[in-house]
Enzyme design. Structure first.
Site, short mmCIF file in Angstrom:
data_model
loop_
_atom_site.label_atom_id
_atom_site.label_comp_id
_atom_site.label_asym_id
_atom_site.label_seq_id
_atom_site.Cartn_x
_atom_site.Cartn_y
_atom_site.Cartn_z
N THR A 190 19.62 32.45 -77.61
CA THR A 190 18.65 31.49 -77.10
C THR A 190 19.10 31.08 -75.72
O THR A 190 20.27 31.26 -75.38
CB THR A 190 18.66 30.24 -78.02
OG1 THR A 190 18.22 30.59 -79.31
CG2 THR A 190 17.79 29.11 -77.50
N ARG B 200 8.84 31.94 -89.36
CA ARG B 200 9.98 31.02 -89.29
C ARG B 200 10.08 30.42 -87.89
O ARG B 200 10.08 31.12 -86.88
CB ARG B 200 11.26 31.78 -89.62
CG ARG B 200 12.55 30.95 -89.53
CD ARG B 200 13.27 31.14 -88.22
NE ARG B 200 14.61 30.50 -88.23
CZ ARG B 200 15.36 30.37 -87.14
NH1 ARG B 200 14.95 30.83 -85.98
NH2 ARG B 200 16.52 29.78 -87.22
N GLY C 273 12.62 28.13 -85.63
CA GLY C 273 13.96 27.54 -85.61
C GLY C 273 13.92 26.17 -84.96
O GLY C 273 12.88 25.49 -84.92
N THR D 15 21.96 25.81 -78.79
CA THR D 15 21.85 27.18 -79.27
C THR D 15 22.74 27.27 -80.50
O THR D 15 23.77 26.61 -80.57
CB THR D 15 22.30 28.23 -78.23
OG1 THR D 15 23.68 28.02 -77.91
CG2 THR D 15 21.47 28.14 -76.96
N GLY E 114 19.89 27.30 -86.11
CA GLY E 114 18.71 26.46 -85.91
C GLY E 114 18.43 25.53 -87.07
O GLY E 114 18.11 24.35 -86.88
#
Ligand code: ASP
Length: 420
Positions: free
Chosen positions: A248, A276, A278, A299, A302
């Site tokens: 991320t 999904r 996060g 990051t 999640g």
């Protein structure tokens, strides 16, 4: 079955896979991150940009833009657009690793401090620059969050092009993952394939685990070659199949006047269930900015970050007087608390927070030191000089990837030729 150290020392391929093949290494001369006394010394600089280390290469341009009077959110978006556009960064935007059905789904959010607005998108398909789409939600709708098909249609209405986000490389890794997990379905070579073998019906209890894994990895590597993955990328692909990676980018930017903004964008957890979302698109989890206090982003795992509303917790902690580092450590402790300190579970969780206070004090904190020795967590900073700094960690040692995998001795990791 317990695995002996000797078993692993013999398995160099296994060591290479476990030790982090394909890890991106930037800013290798990194120093420890901002320490407590730095945050309180009053000598903090503005303007400043703080981001995840995969934004390192894009900081110069964004900093020049910020220093010449550019908006703080636009500066942060300049940083995260870099990895979104990069087909070789398989954690964000174009080329991101897909969900379990082979479809890339992206999440992003942003907060503009000066106008106290927010925008967010989750589970978006076919649109590369979702960070910019989150800004469009903020500017062109009365909503804060759009998801799925509605978010994609909105993006197209706003002029974002629909494009195929699955690069050939990401598609092949996904296919490898699909075939590896397919002992019970029709994916992978079937009965008619000349190399097809009936699955071993005898229990494998006598075989050392290291041998079992060695065989598995060799088979996977052979399959990767069949799928056309280049030899130098095969072990990295095997590793991604065995341990679906996350990845991320978060970025916060503060200008000379004290205006502050933040944004976060991701393709999320590789091979996730479709739909999904996060923490990255969740305002208060993956990113939170308050013009009166500062900005934070995350990051890492999640699901864990959502449960502690990480970025919001950190900003609130700073509001109540904690330094950036104390504020981040407190959020990490809440994750530890959620597991009652059970290291058998916490070792599979990791989290890095990027924290920027309104006066320019900053900190990067992580749950663990990194993924393996030689690969510490880092944040990237530009305040006139661009650098990477190692984060301050709450727990000593390295996180382990999920699903569980036998421990690899350190000497084997160090000796791995693949780590260079
Ligand atoms: N936090 C992201 C997610 O769970 C992944 C990551 O940061 O690597 O989607």
């Amino acid at each position: 079955m317990p695995v002996s150290r000797r078993d692993f020392v013999k398995t160099s391929v296994l060591g290479a896979v476990a030790a982090g093949v394909g890890t991106r290494a930037q800013g290798e001369d990194a120093k420890p991150a901002a320490q407590e006394h730095d945050s309180q010394s009053g000598s903090h600089k503005r303007p400043i940009i703080v981001c995840a280390n995969n934004g390192f290469n894009y900081l110069d341009d964004a900093f020049a833009f910020l220093r010449s009077g550019g908006d703080t959110l636009d500066a942060a978006l300049r940083v995260v657009k870099g990895p979104e556009d990069d087909p070789n960064d398989d954690s964000v935007g174009l080329g991101g690793l897909p969900n379990e059905e082979g479809v890339v789904e992206l999440d992003a959010c942003c907060m503009h401090g000066p106008t106290r607005r927010a925008g967010s998108v989750g589970g978006v398909r076919n649109i590369k620059n979702v960070s910019l789409v989150s800004k469009a939600v903020m500017e062109h709708t009365g909503h804060v969050m759009l998801v799925g098909e509605g978010a994609e249609r909105f993006a197209v209405a706003m002029g974002f092009p629909r494009e195929n986000l699955l690069t050939e490389h990401s598609r092949k890794i996904w296919l490898l993952w699909k075939e590896f997990h397919s002992t019970d379905d029709w994916w992978g070579p079937g009965l008619a394939d000349p190399h097809w073998q009936a699955p071993d019906s005898k229990p494998n209890n006598d075989k050392p685990q290291a041998e079992v894994w060695q065989e598995r990895i060799q088979n996977l590597q052979a399959r990767a070659a069949d799928l056309g993955i280049e030899p130098e990328l095969q072990l990295a692909a095997v590793r991604k199949v065995l341990f679906p990676p996350t990845g991320t980018i978060h970025c916060s930017a503060l200008n000379e006047k004290g205006e502050i903004s933040g944004c976060t964008t991701t393709s999320g957890l590789a091979f996730k269930l479709p739909g999904r979302c996060g923490d990255s698109p969740i305002i208060g989890a993956g990113c939170y900015t308050d013009q009166d206090v500062g900005s934070a982003g995350a990051t890492g795992s999640g699901e864990e970050n959502i449960k502690v509303a990480g970025a919001h917790t950190i900003v609130e902690n700073m509001r109540h007087g904690m330094s950036p580092q104390e504020a981040g450590m407190d959020a990490l402790k809440r994750i530890v608390r959620n597991y009652n300190g059970d290291m058998n579970k916490l070792r599979f969780i990791d989290m890095t927070y990027y924290i920027l206070r309104k006066d320019g004090a900053y900190s990067g904190v992580s749950l663990w030191e990194g993924y393996s020795e030689g690969h510490p967590h880092k944040i990237a900073i530009h305040d006139g000089s661009r650098r990477a700094e190692v984060t301050v960690n709450l727990l000593k040692g390295y996180s382990q990837e999920f699903p569980p995998f036998p421990n690899i001795p350190e000497d084997l990791k160090k000796g791995s030729e693949y780590l260079k």
